[in-house]
Structures are given as structure tokens and as C-alpha cells.
Design an enzyme around this catalytic site. Structure first.
Site, PDB file in Angstrom:
ATOM      1  N   ASP A  75      17.937  -6.884  12.920  1.00 24.66           N
ATOM      2  CA  ASP A  75      18.494  -8.223  13.108  1.00 24.66           C
ATOM      3  C   ASP A  75      18.625  -8.647  14.567  1.00 24.66           C
ATOM      4  OD1 ASP A  75      18.823  -8.140  10.376  1.00 24.66           O
ATOM      5  OD2 ASP A  75      20.893  -8.849  10.404  1.00 24.66           O
ATOM      6  N   HIS A 222      19.994  -3.432  14.550  1.00 31.71           N
ATOM      7  CA  HIS A 222      19.820  -4.576  15.438  1.00 31.71           C
ATOM      8  C   HIS A 222      18.890  -4.229  16.593  1.00 31.71           C
ATOM      9  CE1 HIS A 222      23.661  -5.325  13.381  1.00 31.71           C
ATOM     10  NE2 HIS A 222      23.407  -6.613  13.563  1.00 31.71           N
TER      11      HIS A 222
END
Length: 254
Positions: A75, A222
Site C-alpha cells: 500500500d 507498505h
């Protein structure tokens, strides 16, 4: 960044499927689409406007790789420092992932978006502003956040559209799920939050993932939002370990 933890938030979000209507896409697409098992060509494009196929608005958690497969999801990027390093680790381990991109970041780094697609990974719409409170905002705001990011990511990729929509922090609404699904983007949840965003240390990230695997197959990491060196190191450990445990790798169901 995760706002709702693990099974708690997605259990509350899954409901009956909402009827959706297919719409027509305006963007051109590459001849080879991401996620079909063949790396997309780096340059050639076809100038057609295929019909968008609506998908289920129910939040996806399972894997198309079967009962003993996991989905790696990444992400908040792309980021010029960390995305290439994540791509390298995935390449070294022969793993495909789903990259949930923030629209302006994709727009700022179209070369990275194209690299993601060319490597056979899939794209996911992660909104324009990464507003974890967007479930409390007007539908017009939700629409702007989702559709503007979809356009930005599609343009940055050279025409490959996002296949999923992940609400920041899990801030889905019935409206946002229906809207995304009508644009061919399956709402995407997660089962295992690695907590890498908090930078707790590589060993803690690895331990968290191992201890939470029983929750389900979709793992959250992430590649932006700060120093992601711990994430890169954790993936270097986790991907071979998952293979040793007999896990395969897939994409979230569509």
C-alpha cells in the site's frame, strides 16, 4: 495505513452483494493486461475502449491461488526509494503482488507504475488523499477520491486500469463499494496487518505475520509513507519462509 485491525473490521463490513451496473471505460488499455500470468509489454498500447465488467461489491479477502495461498498486498506507493526495492525482493522470490496506489503518487512516478505492471503485478486504487475518515464524508467526496485516483493510476500505467479498490484504513461504505465495483474494481480488504507502517522492527513484523496467518490469506504491507527498510527486510525473510511452509502465492479473488 491500517485503521481497523485484522478480522474485526472486515467482519463488520461484509454484507450482501449490492447489484451493480457495468459502465464503459474511457481509457485505453495495453494489449496484455496485468495479472494474466504474462508480463505486459513495456511500450505497445492499443487504442480501444473495452467495456468495463462490473464485479462483486463484497469486500474480498480470499485468494485465487487456493486454500493454501497468500496474497501479498503493498500500500501507499509508488515511492522512488522503496517501490524498486520491494519489486526486487518480489522478483527474487518469483512472487506477484497487488499494489494499492495513491493516485497523486502514481501520477508523480509513472515509470514505477509501468514497472509494476510490466512485472506482472496488479494495480489497486487507494484513493487520492488516503483519507481514513472518508466513510464519514459525502458520497460526492467518496466518488471524487475513488474515480480521480482510478484515472490517475490508469494514465500513469499507460492504460492498465486498477482491478481492486482498497479504502484507506478500511473506511468502506456501501456506496464506495458499489461505485468501485461498477468500475470493475473489487473492494479489497486484508486479513493480516503486518503493522510495518509503525516501524516496530523487522523481527516484530515477521513475528506478527507468522502469528496472524491463521486469520486469512491477504497480507498487508507498505512501500511508502516513510522509511520502509524494515518492510523490505521482512519480505526478504517472509517470502522464502512462506514457501518453506508450503504456501503458494495468488491474487485476491475478483
Amino acid at each position: 495505513m491500517a485503521r481497523h485491525a485484522g478480522r474485526g473490521w472486515y467482519g463488520r463490513m461484509i454484507g450482501a452483494a449490492i447489484g451493480v451496473t457495468a459502465v464503459t471505460a474511457a481509457a485505453s488499455v495495453w494489449t496484455a493486461q496485468a495479472g494474466q500470468g504474462v508480463d505486459a509489454p513495456a511500450a505497445s498500447a492499443r487504442h480501444t475502449a473495452p467495456k468495463v465488467v462490473a464485479v462483486s461489491p463484497v469486500i474480498a479477502h480470499s485468494s485465487d491461488g487456493g486454500a493454501h495461498a497468500v496474497n501479498i498486498t503493498i500500500d501507499d506507493g509508488p515511492d522512488p526509494t522503496w517501490t524498486p526495492q520491494v519489486l526486487q525482493v518480489l522478483r527474487e522470490n518469483g512472487v506477484k503482488a497487488t499494489f494499492c496506489m495513491v493516485g497523486p503518487e502514481a501520477q508523480a512516478h509513472p515509470d514505477l507504475v509501468k514497472q509494476v505492471v510490466a512485472a506482472g503485478h496488479r494495480l489497486c486504487d487507494h484513493t487520492v488523499s488516503h483519507d481514513t475518515g472518508m466513510d464519514h464524508k459525502a458520497e460526492s467526496y467518496q466518488s471524487q477520491q475513488i474515480l480521480d485516483a482510478e484515472r490517475q493510476i490508469t494514465e500513469a500505467s499507460g492504460g492498465v486500469r486498477p482491478m481492486y479498490y482498497r479504502a484507506p484504513g478500511g473506511a468502506f461504505t456501501p456506496y464506495s463499494r458499489q461505485l468501485a465495483a461498477s468500475h470493475g474494481m473489487r473492494p479489497l480488504g486484508w486479513n493480516v496487518d503486518s503493522k510495518d507502517f509503525e516501524r516496530p522492527g523487522t523481527d516484530v513484523i515477521v513475528s506478527t505475520v507468522k502469528s496472524e496467518l491463521a486469520n486469512g490469506p491477504t497480507l498487508l504491507f507498505h512501500d511508502a509513507g516513510g522509511d520502509r527498510s524494515q518492510t523490505v527486510a521482512a519480505l526478504r525473510t517472509l517470502l522464502p519462509w512462506l514457501k518453506q511452509q508450503g504456501y503458494g502465492f495468488g491474487f485476491p479473488v475478483r
